[in-house]
Design an enzyme around this catalytic site. Structure first.
Site, PDB file in Angstrom:
ATOM      1  N   ARG A  32       6.276  -0.322 -10.281  1.00 17.36           N
ATOM      2  CA  ARG A  32       6.441  -1.316  -9.212  1.00 17.36           C
ATOM      3  C   ARG A  32       7.909  -1.686  -9.032  1.00 17.36           C
ATOM      4  O   ARG A  32       8.369  -1.904  -7.911  1.00 17.36           O
ATOM      5  CB  ARG A  32       5.566  -2.539  -9.482  1.00 17.36           C
ATOM      6  CG  ARG A  32       4.082  -2.190  -9.359  1.00 17.36           C
ATOM      7  CD  ARG A  32       3.180  -3.363  -9.554  1.00 17.36           C
ATOM      8  NE  ARG A  32       3.242  -4.301  -8.438  1.00 17.36           N
ATOM      9  CZ  ARG A  32       2.677  -4.101  -7.253  1.00 17.36           C
ATOM     10  NH1 ARG A  32       2.013  -2.975  -7.010  1.00 17.36           N
ATOM     11  NH2 ARG A  32       2.747  -5.006  -6.311  1.00 17.36           N
ATOM     12  N   TYR A  79      -8.912   1.765  -0.384  1.00 13.38           N
ATOM     13  CA  TYR A  79      -8.343   0.476   0.024  1.00 13.38           C
ATOM     14  C   TYR A  79      -9.433  -0.559   0.332  1.00 13.38           C
ATOM     15  O   TYR A  79      -9.172  -1.513   1.068  1.00 13.38           O
ATOM     16  CB  TYR A  79      -7.434   0.659   1.241  1.00 13.38           C
ATOM     17  CG  TYR A  79      -6.054   1.199   0.902  1.00 13.38           C
ATOM     18  CD1 TYR A  79      -5.182   0.469   0.083  1.00 13.38           C
ATOM     19  CD2 TYR A  79      -5.600   2.403   1.411  1.00 13.38           C
ATOM     20  CE1 TYR A  79      -3.913   0.936  -0.220  1.00 13.38           C
ATOM     21  CE2 TYR A  79      -4.326   2.884   1.114  1.00 13.38           C
ATOM     22  CZ  TYR A  79      -3.485   2.139   0.300  1.00 13.38           C
ATOM     23  OH  TYR A  79      -2.221   2.593   0.008  1.00 13.38           O
ATOM     24  N   HIS A  89       2.593   4.093  -2.877  1.00 14.83           N
ATOM     25  CA  HIS A  89       1.664   3.073  -3.370  1.00 14.83           C
ATOM     26  C   HIS A  89       1.675   3.142  -4.886  1.00 14.83           C
ATOM     27  O   HIS A  89       1.786   4.229  -5.463  1.00 14.83           O
ATOM     28  CB  HIS A  89       0.232   3.344  -2.877  1.00 14.83           C
ATOM     29  CG  HIS A  89      -0.788   2.533  -3.627  1.00 14.83           C
ATOM     30  ND1 HIS A  89      -1.103   1.240  -3.287  1.00 14.83           N
ATOM     31  CD2 HIS A  89      -1.508   2.824  -4.750  1.00 14.83           C
ATOM     32  CE1 HIS A  89      -1.983   0.776  -4.159  1.00 14.83           C
ATOM     33  NE2 HIS A  89      -2.247   1.716  -5.059  1.00 14.83           N
ATOM     34  N   GLU A 141      -8.143   2.752  -9.965  1.00 11.32           N
ATOM     35  CA  GLU A 141      -7.493   3.678  -9.027  1.00 11.32           C
ATOM     36  C   GLU A 141      -7.331   5.069  -9.647  1.00 11.32           C
ATOM     37  O   GLU A 141      -7.509   6.080  -8.964  1.00 11.32           O
ATOM     38  CB  GLU A 141      -6.143   3.102  -8.588  1.00 11.32           C
ATOM     39  CG  GLU A 141      -6.321   1.875  -7.705  1.00 11.32           C
ATOM     40  CD  GLU A 141      -5.008   1.304  -7.194  1.00 11.32           C
ATOM     41  OE1 GLU A 141      -3.924   1.818  -7.558  1.00 11.32           O
ATOM     42  OE2 GLU A 141      -5.072   0.341  -6.408  1.00 11.32           O
ATOM     43  N   ASN A 195       5.350   2.839   4.117  1.00 12.13           N
ATOM     44  CA  ASN A 195       6.248   2.339   3.059  1.00 12.13           C
ATOM     45  C   ASN A 195       6.332   3.317   1.880  1.00 12.13           C
ATOM     46  O   ASN A 195       6.643   2.939   0.761  1.00 12.13           O
ATOM     47  CB  ASN A 195       5.859   0.912   2.630  1.00 12.13           C
ATOM     48  CG  ASN A 195       4.508   0.828   1.944  1.00 12.13           C
ATOM     49  OD1 ASN A 195       3.744   1.794   1.957  1.00 12.13           O
ATOM     50  ND2 ASN A 195       4.207  -0.306   1.354  1.00 12.13           N
ATOM     51  N   THR A 197       6.591  -4.465  -1.182  1.00  7.30           N
ATOM     52  CA  THR A 197       5.713  -3.777  -0.218  1.00  7.30           C
ATOM     53  C   THR A 197       6.377  -3.628   1.143  1.00  7.30           C
ATOM     54  O   THR A 197       6.312  -2.570   1.769  1.00  7.30           O
ATOM     55  CB  THR A 197       4.400  -4.587  -0.061  1.00  7.30           C
ATOM     56  OG1 THR A 197       3.816  -4.742  -1.349  1.00  7.30           O
ATOM     57  CG2 THR A 197       3.425  -3.891   0.861  1.00  7.30           C
ATOM     58  N   ARG A 209      11.376   2.088  -1.786  1.00  4.70           N
ATOM     59  CA  ARG A 209      11.072   1.597  -0.435  1.00  4.70           C
ATOM     60  C   ARG A 209      12.334   1.175   0.308  1.00  4.70           C
ATOM     61  O   ARG A 209      12.440   1.387   1.523  1.00  4.70           O
ATOM     62  CB  ARG A 209      10.053   0.456  -0.522  1.00  4.70           C
ATOM     63  CG  ARG A 209       8.633   0.989  -0.808  1.00  4.70           C
ATOM     64  CD  ARG A 209       7.714  -0.103  -1.209  1.00  4.70           C
ATOM     65  NE  ARG A 209       6.309   0.301  -1.306  1.00  4.70           N
ATOM     66  CZ  ARG A 209       5.409  -0.357  -2.002  1.00  4.70           C
ATOM     67  NH1 ARG A 209       5.754  -1.453  -2.675  1.00  4.70           N
ATOM     68  NH2 ARG A 209       4.165   0.059  -2.050  1.00  4.70           N
ATOM     69  N   PHE A 213      -4.749  -5.591   8.861  1.00  5.23           N
ATOM     70  CA  PHE A 213      -4.008  -4.330   8.877  1.00  5.23           C
ATOM     71  C   PHE A 213      -4.828  -3.143   8.368  1.00  5.23           C
ATOM     72  O   PHE A 213      -4.321  -2.026   8.297  1.00  5.23           O
ATOM     73  CB  PHE A 213      -2.710  -4.465   8.062  1.00  5.23           C
ATOM     74  CG  PHE A 213      -2.898  -4.883   6.620  1.00  5.23           C
ATOM     75  CD1 PHE A 213      -3.257  -3.962   5.644  1.00  5.23           C
ATOM     76  CD2 PHE A 213      -2.703  -6.207   6.238  1.00  5.23           C
ATOM     77  CE1 PHE A 213      -3.427  -4.345   4.323  1.00  5.23           C
ATOM     78  CE2 PHE A 213      -2.857  -6.595   4.909  1.00  5.23           C
ATOM     79  CZ  PHE A 213      -3.226  -5.658   3.954  1.00  5.23           C
TER      80      PHE A 213
HETATM   81  P1  CMP Z   1       0.068  -0.457  -0.601  1.00  2.00           P
HETATM   82  O1  CMP Z   1       0.799  -0.741  -1.860  1.00  2.00           O
HETATM   83  O2  CMP Z   1      -0.361   0.948  -0.360  1.00  2.00           O
HETATM   84  O3  CMP Z   1      -1.216  -1.416  -0.512  1.00  2.00           O
HETATM   85  C1  CMP Z   1      -1.808  -1.777   0.721  1.00  2.00           C
HETATM   86  C2  CMP Z   1      -0.960  -1.397   1.896  1.00  2.00           C
HETATM   87  O4  CMP Z   1      -1.236  -2.074   3.093  1.00  2.00           O
HETATM   88  C3  CMP Z   1       0.493  -1.747   1.592  1.00  2.00           C
HETATM   89  O5  CMP Z   1       1.005  -0.870   0.619  1.00  2.00           O
HETATM   90  C4  CMP Z   1       1.105  -1.617   2.981  1.00  2.00           C
HETATM   91  O6  CMP Z   1       1.494  -0.290   3.287  1.00  2.00           O
HETATM   92  C5  CMP Z   1      -0.064  -1.980   3.918  1.00  2.00           C
HETATM   93  N1  CMP Z   1       0.143  -3.263   4.618  1.00  2.00           N
HETATM   94  C6  CMP Z   1       0.280  -3.413   5.946  1.00  2.00           C
HETATM   95  N2  CMP Z   1       0.448  -4.694   6.267  1.00  2.00           N
HETATM   96  C7  CMP Z   1       0.426  -5.397   5.102  1.00  2.00           C
HETATM   97  C8  CMP Z   1       0.549  -6.778   4.764  1.00  2.00           C
HETATM   98  N3  CMP Z   1       0.739  -7.721   5.705  1.00  2.00           N
HETATM   99  N4  CMP Z   1       0.491  -7.133   3.465  1.00  2.00           N
HETATM  100  C9  CMP Z   1       0.280  -6.198   2.501  1.00  2.00           C
HETATM  101  N5  CMP Z   1       0.158  -4.874   2.768  1.00  2.00           N
HETATM  102  C10 CMP Z   1       0.225  -4.479   4.044  1.00  2.00           C
END
Ligand code: CMP
Length: 140
Positions: free
Chosen positions: A87, A51, A117, A128, A114, A93, A104, A59
């Site tokens: 997606r 990440y 990914h 990735e 959530n 998300t 989700r 976050f």
């Molecule tokens: P993911 O698709 O795994 O990519 C980054 C992750 O950050 C996202 O899913 C969320 O689980 C987490 N996240 C937490 N807060 C935020 C936010 N404000 N915007 C985007 N992702 C967030």
């Protein structure tokens, strides 16, 4: 449409609630093929590296803490338009904004927990997939 590969992670909340089978079934029913996969407990360094693009976001620490809170199921999905298809199956998300019937909307508890990914574009998918799998581990 082109045959693509995309990275999928079933996050600790999904693994803990025994949702791996249900989630993989949704991928397969939508025409995606699982060409690599494993269960893995990520180290902090591995989650931070994955990440890294979010390193400056507020976050980031919570995200990494959550991603190392238990094992994840990491897979490579292959199929026509696999990146967008995955997606669509995942939904937004933030589960509060996810369309009905998406993974989700059906399973996620919060924006951090959530459940899944998925790579968001061809460039990130390539990076990735290569982060977690060597080419000889992918049976496509
Ligand atoms: P993911 O698709 O795994 O990519 C980054 C992750 O950050 C996202 O899913 C969320 O689980 C987490 N996240 C937490 N807060 C935020 C936010 N404000 N915007 C985007 N992702 C967030």
């Amino acid at each position: 449409m082109a045959i693509e590969r995309t990275l999928s992670i079933i996050k600790p909340d999904g693994v803990k609630r025994n949702l791996i089978g249900q989630i993989l079934s949704r991928f397969e029913a939508a025409g995606l093929t699982i060409v690599a996969g494993r269960l893995q407990q990520l180290s902090r360094a591995e989650a931070e590296g994955f990440y890294a693009v979010h390193k400056a976001r507020p976050f980031f620490k919570d995200l990494v803490d959550f991603m190392i809170s238990g094992p994840v199921f990491i897979s490579v999905l292959e199929g026509e338009g696999a990146i967008a298809k995955n997606r669509d199956l995942m939904g937004a998300t933030n589960p509060k904004e996810a369309a009905a019937g998406t993974i989700r909307a059906d399973f996620a508890e919060s924006i951090d927990a959530n459940t899944v990914h998925g790579s968001d574009a061809p460039e990130t998918a390539a990076v990735e997939v290569a982060y977690f799998f060597r080419s000889i581990e992918i049976c496509g």
